[in-house]
Design a protein around this motif. Structure first.
Motif, short mmCIF file in Angstrom:
data_model
loop_
_atom_site.label_atom_id
_atom_site.label_comp_id
_atom_site.label_asym_id
_atom_site.label_seq_id
_atom_site.Cartn_x
_atom_site.Cartn_y
_atom_site.Cartn_z
N VAL A 165 16.22 -36.92 34.42
CA VAL A 165 14.89 -37.38 34.02
C VAL A 165 15.03 -38.54 33.04
CG1 VAL A 165 12.76 -36.71 32.90
CG2 VAL A 165 13.95 -35.08 34.37
N MET A 166 14.28 -39.61 33.27
CA MET A 166 14.33 -40.78 32.42
C MET A 166 13.19 -40.73 31.41
SD MET A 166 14.89 -43.71 35.33
CE MET A 166 15.23 -45.03 34.15
N ASP A 167 13.43 -41.30 30.23
CA ASP A 167 12.32 -41.48 29.28
C ASP A 167 11.83 -42.92 29.39
OD1 ASP A 167 14.02 -43.16 27.72
OD2 ASP A 167 14.71 -41.46 26.52
N ASP A 168 10.75 -43.24 28.68
CA ASP A 168 10.14 -44.56 28.83
C ASP A 168 11.05 -45.68 28.34
OD1 ASP A 168 7.98 -43.48 30.02
OD2 ASP A 168 6.59 -43.73 28.33
N ASP A 169 11.86 -45.42 27.33
CA ASP A 169 12.78 -46.45 26.85
C ASP A 169 13.81 -46.80 27.94
OD1 ASP A 169 11.55 -46.70 24.41
OD2 ASP A 169 12.83 -45.23 23.42
N GLN A 170 14.30 -45.78 28.64
CA GLN A 170 15.24 -46.03 29.72
C GLN A 170 14.56 -46.78 30.87
OE1 GLN A 170 16.27 -41.86 30.18
NE2 GLN A 170 18.39 -42.28 29.55
N ARG A 171 13.31 -46.43 31.13
CA ARG A 171 12.57 -47.13 32.18
C ARG A 171 12.39 -48.60 31.81
NH1 ARG A 171 9.60 -42.13 31.79
NH2 ARG A 171 10.00 -40.81 33.61
#
Length: 483
Positions: free
Chosen positions: A4-10
């Protein structure tokens, strides 16, 4: 995509314009009102102005329009929906298969065992949009293909795409694309093919070993239903509103498969495209597969030798199930011959006449359920297994639909006489698109594993279907070297 990615990774993926995340999530810009694919070549928006959505439908529901530059609706689908076996995953597969258009939200909810309110709440929480919005996005994508690749009158496009009226069609297309259908057609870049034929590009995430996959299908091509020549795979399709033929080959350039469809009814376009995508496993995430399998001492060299290995699916799980029974304890070549005889005897001839080597659609479970098991040119026990399985599928006792519970489907198949773990597992892997099936009892798999045949395969989860295909590919390579 590996967790699962967080918004910073996105945001980092957007900043690097990483095309591997196209279709996994969508990025929207608050100041422009536009949503894009992560690889959009436009200037990266400021982090404070960026929003992320798991589906295009969620971005549209939030009031964003599709980017005219990167065209985010033309991305591979998310690999998550094939991977997930829960209610949301099953519902998403059903929506993509057109369940809402066919029976409404009530029928969709009933199929997954929930009330309409519960299902709407679950989907909104998980993917940011309810069933109606998700279905609308599917309709919009179909409409765009018909607008840009055919000369169909706009009213016909509207109804073929599933819209209830021309007015609804026009308003929705303008809301999503900020252009009327007429303006979109005037600006199209794709040349129109011959009447009755739709030519389109099916996107995927690179890398992909497409040549090997088409050859895999060609090696198993059933006479009359399929043919493979010079890297081009063709077959017939049995669609809700009539038969069709499809031709699949490597597209010029990279990132897409060239698909030519000849349809009896234009409203079957979305169904045909979904079947082709499942057949070629085009929504797969090769990066995630490599992350799990690439470091394994046994599999690592195979992954390196076959980058982009896919797990081919099928256009019709019921057809695959019948063919799996025919293939029990015989060679691939013998199974093709047996299936060809079945097609010649029970298949429905193409209403438009032969198209090259394509002459029939594969016989339906309803037809085969009435066959005499002692008169099928196969051992009587296997004939009874084939007829019994066809009857169970035709009656609904065995559910192989896109929203089925895979565990229940496998269990119900194995309750039938003559259906063992290999057959049920093969149908689950290819017919139901399960990425995590390992065919322990397959002779080829055992040969490829050699002394390592008794090892625990859990470390290869959730990509054990890909392991099965890698092991088969390693056997083919060994035979080629010895030839």
């Amino acid at each position: 995509m590996g967790g699962v990615m967080d918004d910073d990774q996105r945001y980092r993926a957007v900043h690097s314009r990483d095309a591997r995340f196209d279709g996994v999530f969508y990025t929207a810009v608050r100041t422009t009102g536009i949503y894009c694919r992560p690889s959009c070549p436009a200037v990266t928006p400021k982090r404070a102005n960026t929003r992320f959505y798991p589906t295009a439908a969620a971005a549209q529901e939030a009031g964003f329009r599709a980017c005219k530059r990167c065209r985010p609706d033309l991305t591979p689908g998310s690999p998550e929906w094939n991977l997930r076996a829960d209610v949301v995953g099953r519902a998403m597969r059903l929506i993509q298969d057109g369940a809402v258009d066919r029976g409404g939200v009530g029928a969709l909810a009933s199929a997954v065992g929930y009330s309409e309110r519960q299902l709407n709440r679950l989907l909104t929480a998980e993917v940011g949009a309810g069933p109606l919005a998700l279905a609308r996005t599917e309709r919009v994508q179909t409409a765009r293909v018909l607008v840009e690749t055919t000369d169909m009158p706009m009213a016909d496009v509207a109804f073929a795409s599933g819209f209830a009226s021309v007015r609804q069609f026009n308003e929705t297309m303008r809301a999503v694309f900020d252009r009327s259908p007429t303006e979109m057609r005037a600006m199209r870049r794709t040349p129109v093919g011959e009447p009755g034929t739709v030519t389109l590009r099916l996107p995927y995430r690179e890398p992909i070993d497409l040549a090997r996959m088409l050859r895999f299908l060609g090696d198993r091509a059933v006479p009359g239903v399929e043919e493979y020549r010079d890297g081009v795979y063709r077959r017939t399709l049995s669609l809700p509103h009539g038969p069709a033929t499809v031709e699949l080959s490597e597209g010029a350039g990279s990132g897409h498969v060239l698909c030519r469809l000849r349809l009896s009814e234009s409203r079957d376009l979305a169904d045909a495209v979904r079947r082709c995508r499942r057949l070629l496993d085009l929504d797969a995430d090769p990066r995630a597969v490599t992350e799990v399998l690439g470091g394994d001492p046994l599999l690592g060299p195979m992954v390196a030798e076959h980058p982009g290995m896919r797990s081919p699916g099928h256009v019709d799980p019921a057809e695959l199930a019948v063919r799996a029974v025919l293939g029990q304890q015989v060679s691939v070549r013998a199974a093709r011959t047996l299936a060809g005889r079945l097609v010649e005897r029970f298949g429905e001839p193409l209403s438009t006449g032969p198209d090259g080597g394509l002459t029939h659609v594969f016989p339906s479970p309803d037809v085969l359920a009435d066959a005499d098991p002692t008169d099928l040119s196969i051992p009587v026990a296997r004939g009874r297994a084939l007829v019994g399985l066809a009857g169970a599928i035709a009656s609904g006792r065995v559910d192989l639909g896109p929203g089925c519970d895979r565990d229940e489907a496998e269990r119900s198949m194995m309750e039938l006489r003559g259906i063992g773990p290999w057959t049920a597992g093969y149908v689950r892997m290819r017919g139901l698109g399960d990425p995590d099936v390992f065919l322990h009892g397959d002779l080829g798999v055992q040969q490829a594993l050699g002394a390592g045949g008794g090892r625990d395969t859990l470390a290869w989860s959730p990509w054990r279907s890909y392991v099965t295909h890698l092991l088969w590919a390693s056997l083919v390579r060994t035979r080629e070297e010895l030839a």
